[in-house]
Scaffold this motif. Structure first.
Motif, PDB file in Angstrom:
ATOM      1  N   ALA A 131       0.838  -1.195   0.000  1.00  7.84           N
ATOM      2  CA  ALA A 131       0.000   0.000   0.000  1.00  7.84           C
ATOM      3  C   ALA A 131       0.870   1.241   0.000  1.00  7.84           C
ATOM      4  O   ALA A 131       1.768   1.378   0.823  1.00  7.84           O
ATOM      5  N   PRO A 132       0.621   2.182  -0.923  1.00  4.84           N
ATOM      6  CA  PRO A 132       1.399   3.425  -0.928  1.00  4.84           C
ATOM      7  C   PRO A 132       0.875   4.410   0.113  1.00  4.84           C
ATOM      8  O   PRO A 132      -0.171   4.200   0.718  1.00  4.84           O
ATOM      9  N   GLY A 133       1.608   5.496   0.285  1.00  2.00           N
ATOM     10  CA  GLY A 133       1.150   6.564   1.166  1.00  2.00           C
ATOM     11  C   GLY A 133       1.513   6.383   2.619  1.00  2.00           C
ATOM     12  O   GLY A 133       1.033   7.142   3.469  1.00  2.00           O
ATOM     13  N   SER A 134       2.332   5.394   2.951  1.00  2.00           N
ATOM     14  CA  SER A 134       2.682   5.154   4.343  1.00  2.00           C
ATOM     15  C   SER A 134       3.832   6.070   4.763  1.00  2.00           C
ATOM     16  O   SER A 134       4.571   6.608   3.941  1.00  2.00           O
ATOM     17  N   LEU A 135       3.979   6.198   6.062  1.00  2.97           N
ATOM     18  CA  LEU A 135       5.019   7.035   6.656  1.00  2.97           C
ATOM     19  C   LEU A 135       5.858   6.152   7.555  1.00  2.97           C
ATOM     20  O   LEU A 135       5.320   5.383   8.353  1.00  2.97           O
ATOM     21  N   ALA A 136       7.193   6.261   7.427  1.00  2.75           N
ATOM     22  CA  ALA A 136       8.070   5.387   8.211  1.00  2.75           C
ATOM     23  C   ALA A 136       9.341   6.123   8.597  1.00  2.75           C
ATOM     24  O   ALA A 136       9.786   7.045   7.909  1.00  2.75           O
ATOM     25  N   GLN A 137       9.922   5.688   9.709  1.00  2.00           N
ATOM     26  CA  GLN A 137      11.223   6.172  10.144  1.00  2.00           C
ATOM     27  C   GLN A 137      11.957   5.008  10.801  1.00  2.00           C
ATOM     28  O   GLN A 137      11.353   4.229  11.548  1.00  2.00           O
ATOM     29  N   THR A 138      13.250   4.882  10.508  1.00  2.00           N
ATOM     30  CA  THR A 138      14.032   3.769  11.025  1.00  2.00           C
ATOM     31  C   THR A 138      15.285   4.296  11.721  1.00  2.00           C
ATOM     32  O   THR A 138      15.691   5.440  11.535  1.00  2.00           O
ATOM     33  N   ALA A 139      15.893   3.431  12.514  1.00  2.00           N
ATOM     34  CA  ALA A 139      17.149   3.764  13.198  1.00  2.00           C
ATOM     35  C   ALA A 139      17.906   2.457  13.454  1.00  2.00           C
ATOM     36  O   ALA A 139      17.279   1.403  13.627  1.00  2.00           O
ATOM     37  N   PRO A 140      19.262   2.502  13.539  1.00  2.00           N
ATOM     38  CA  PRO A 140      20.133   3.670  13.375  1.00  2.00           C
ATOM     39  C   PRO A 140      20.309   4.056  11.910  1.00  2.00           C
ATOM     40  O   PRO A 140      20.003   3.243  11.044  1.00  2.00           O
ATOM     41  N   PRO A 141      20.802   5.295  11.644  1.00  2.71           N
ATOM     42  CA  PRO A 141      21.178   6.290  12.648  1.00  2.71           C
ATOM     43  C   PRO A 141      19.962   6.851  13.366  1.00  2.71           C
ATOM     44  O   PRO A 141      18.859   6.862  12.808  1.00  2.71           O
ATOM     45  N   SER A 142      20.177   7.314  14.597  1.00  2.00           N
ATOM     46  CA  SER A 142      19.086   7.816  15.409  1.00  2.00           C
ATOM     47  C   SER A 142      18.536   9.115  14.830  1.00  2.00           C
ATOM     48  O   SER A 142      19.246   9.871  14.164  1.00  2.00           O
ATOM     49  N   ASN A 143      17.263   9.348  15.081  1.00  2.00           N
ATOM     50  CA  ASN A 143      16.582  10.532  14.567  1.00  2.00           C
ATOM     51  C   ASN A 143      16.254  11.468  15.723  1.00  2.00           C
ATOM     52  O   ASN A 143      15.562  11.073  16.679  1.00  2.00           O
ATOM     53  N   THR A 144      16.730  12.678  15.641  1.00  2.00           N
ATOM     54  CA  THR A 144      16.447  13.648  16.712  1.00  2.00           C
ATOM     55  C   THR A 144      15.034  14.193  16.634  1.00  2.00           C
ATOM     56  O   THR A 144      14.465  14.584  17.649  1.00  2.00           O
ATOM     57  N   GLN A 145      14.455  14.196  15.425  1.00  2.00           N
ATOM     58  CA  GLN A 145      13.117  14.743  15.240  1.00  2.00           C
ATOM     59  C   GLN A 145      12.211  13.703  14.574  1.00  2.00           C
ATOM     60  O   GLN A 145      12.667  12.917  13.733  1.00  2.00           O
ATOM     61  N   PRO A 146      10.931  13.692  14.932  1.00  2.53           N
ATOM     62  CA  PRO A 146       9.998  12.776  14.276  1.00  2.53           C
ATOM     63  C   PRO A 146       9.628  13.256  12.880  1.00  2.53           C
ATOM     64  O   PRO A 146       9.876  14.407  12.520  1.00  2.53           O
TER      65      PRO A 146
END
Length: 535
Positions: A131-146
């Motif tokens: 499904a398109p349109g998704s939002l994701a964030q991974t680590a590392p590297p660590s993310n200081t902001q969402p």
């Protein structure tokens, strides 16, 4: 690698997580086997390595629709497992999905912390397109902001089953290169939806009014079947729209939907480390929360039913690595069902089920107003007349189906494990509300599934796995050590054979040169002697 690629299977992951509270390692990319079994192992990581080991995940789905649940065999690559696994729905649609994962043992480094927010996804007979349109964030590297974003889903042919408004998502993933999961909140994902309307039609029911020749109720004789067929013909729409109550295919608003949530609702999933009382180590904690004010059944129709959410559900699983101190905390929802200003009952842990009948008037009741072209749902007729009064006036009806509201109770499972590290894992799942459309024996149609459709609101799952004694926050020692001497490799190699006289010429040349030089030194050092003549 584009991180958006990781968000594509977010809906699939949450649908799988919501399937059951299996306490196990979070699924990530499997470790590929070596091409050559005798090949050496991978090289050790470079630099300081964190000591902390932690596995946990939380998944929350605002709405999941299942068409013909428990009707399709579950596929499996394990021979013979398909017969043992529970059957799944023919079609599954999920919207408002939030997933947070932490896995110190992930093969790929950027899968150690994953936060995903997906507008939706679907599975057809067990197969899940991305499904398109998704939002994701991974680590590392660590993310200081969402990361945050929104999407307004376009109109699709699936709007008959589910139509959603504006969706906003927020994701945040953190992981330390030296301390690993010891960053507080590891993964945090939330999804907010402005509105939802589900099931403008029920595709498992006929889309025509004339059921002559196909209707055969097992508990009715031929005359009863004919009377029921005649009653269905008088309805304002086919059974797929519950006799004209639902808006039907092509509808784009919540009016006339089986289920609608007109107000903003949100889901959130969080995985983090928390303190263990009396210990310097940490526990793994996974939390799933929902925020829903109220929902409506058959909104905008004479049969409108309001379900007020008196108590919001929260599911939290904490693993300290030991069975005695690990726990599941669940705040069960409390729902009040109201129709026509009167309470039909409350749903809670003590009263988890409420049935609302769906019937049609039988011939011979034409004298009663408002009952000929509409069904009878709950305690009201189509013109708002209370059912109890109509029955006293001679109304005869036959129930063809049931709207079943269920608060799905808590299910949990925990076990000690030694893979990938020794510790204790604990998992739990729950649903805020299940709405099922069930046929009765009077609905004499062939090949009907046990449930015509099912809408689940607030699917929640949380799992946590910590090593024995808790998560150690620190960095592995990197003191250099003298490598051990190489192991003996058998007999030493023999000297090479002489194959040319040059092997002897070189040492003879240098020996002669040294002797000559020594002679020169001796001659120069001795005093000169005068020869005497005899006279």
């Amino acid at each position: 690698m584009d991180r958006r690629l990781l968000a594509l299977p977010a809906s699939v992951a949450v649908l799988v997580l919501c399937a059951g509270p299996v306490a196990a390692q979070v699924p990530t990319t499997p470790v590929p086997p070596p091409a050559n079994p005798s090949a050496p192992p991978p090289s050790a990581p470079i630099g300081p390595q964190p000591l902390g080991k932690a596995v946990g995940d939380a998944g929350t789905g605002l709405a999941v629709i299942r068409i013909a649940p428990n009707s399709t065999p579950t596929k499996s690559i394990i021979p013979g497992a398909e017969d043992k696994l529970p059957k799944q729905a023919a079609v599954e649609l999920g919207f408002g999905l939030a997933s947070a994962q932490a896995n110190s043992e992930a093969y790929l480094s950027y899968e150690k912390a994953v936060a995903q927010a997906a507008p939706g996804g679907m599975a057809f007979q067990g197969f899940s397109p991305q499904a398109p349109g998704s939002l994701a964030q991974t680590a590392p590297p660590s993310n200081t902001q969402p990361r945050s974003g929104g999407v307004n889903p376009p109109s699709t042919p699936l709007d008959t089953l589910l139509k959603v408004g504006l969706i906003n998502g927020r994701v945040h993933a953190q992981w330390s290169d030296t301390l690993g999961p010891c960053v507080g909140t590891i993964a945090d994902a939330s999804t907010e939806i402005a509105s939802i309307s589900a099931l403008n039609a029920i595709p498992t029911l006929p889309g025509v009014n004339d059921l002559s020749g196909v209707f055969d109720a097992p508990n009715l004789d031929a005359a009863g079947d004919n009377a029921l067929i005649a009653g269905i013909k008088e309805l304002g729409g086919p059974l797929s729209t519950l006799g004209g109550v639902l808006a039907g295919p092509g509808a784009t608003s919540g009016k006339g939907s089986l289920l609608s949530l007109p107000n903003t609702l949100s889901a959130r999933s969080v995985v983090k480390l928390v303190d263990i009382p009396g210990s310097k180590n940490k526990a793994v904690q996974s939390t799933s929360t929902l925020q829903v004010a109220a929902l409506k059944l058959l909104a905008g129709t004479p049969f409108e039913i309001t379900v007020k959410v008196v108590s919001q559900p929260t599911l939290q699983v904490t693993s300290t690595g030991d069975k005695a101190t690990s726990r599941v905390a669940y705040t069960a929802p409390v729902l009040e069902v109201i129709q026509g200003g009167k309470s039909l009952g409350k749903l809670d842990a003590a009263n988890p089920k409420l049935d609302i009948p769906i019937g049609i008037p039988l011939p011979g009741t034409d004298a009663l107003p408002g009952v000929k072209d509409l069904p009878i749902i709950g305690g009201l007729l189509g013109d708002g007349t209370p059912l109890s009064k109509a029955l006293g006036d001679g109304l005869k009806k036959l129930d063809l189906g049931v709207l079943r509201l269920t608060v799905a109770g808590l299910t949990q499972k925990g076990e000690a494990s030694k893979t990938p590290f020794e510790g204790y894992q604990l998992g739990a799942s729950a649903r805020m509300l299940d709405l099922q459309v069930l046929p009765t024996d009077a609905l004499g149609l062939p090949n009907l599934p046990s449930a015509l459709a099912q809408v689940s609101l607030g699917e929640q799952i949380a799992r946590a796995y910590a090593p024995t004694g808790g998560v150690v926050c620190g960095t592995a020692s990197q003191n250099p050590q003298t490598p051990p001497p190489p192991a003996p490799q058998g007999k030493p190699n023999p000297p090479l054979a002489y194959t040319n006289a040059a092997y002897h010429a070189v040492p003879i040349f240098w020996t002669g040169t040294a002797l000559l030089l020594l002679g020169v030194i001796l001659v120069a050092a001795l005093p000169a002697r005068r020869s005497s003549r005899a006279h």
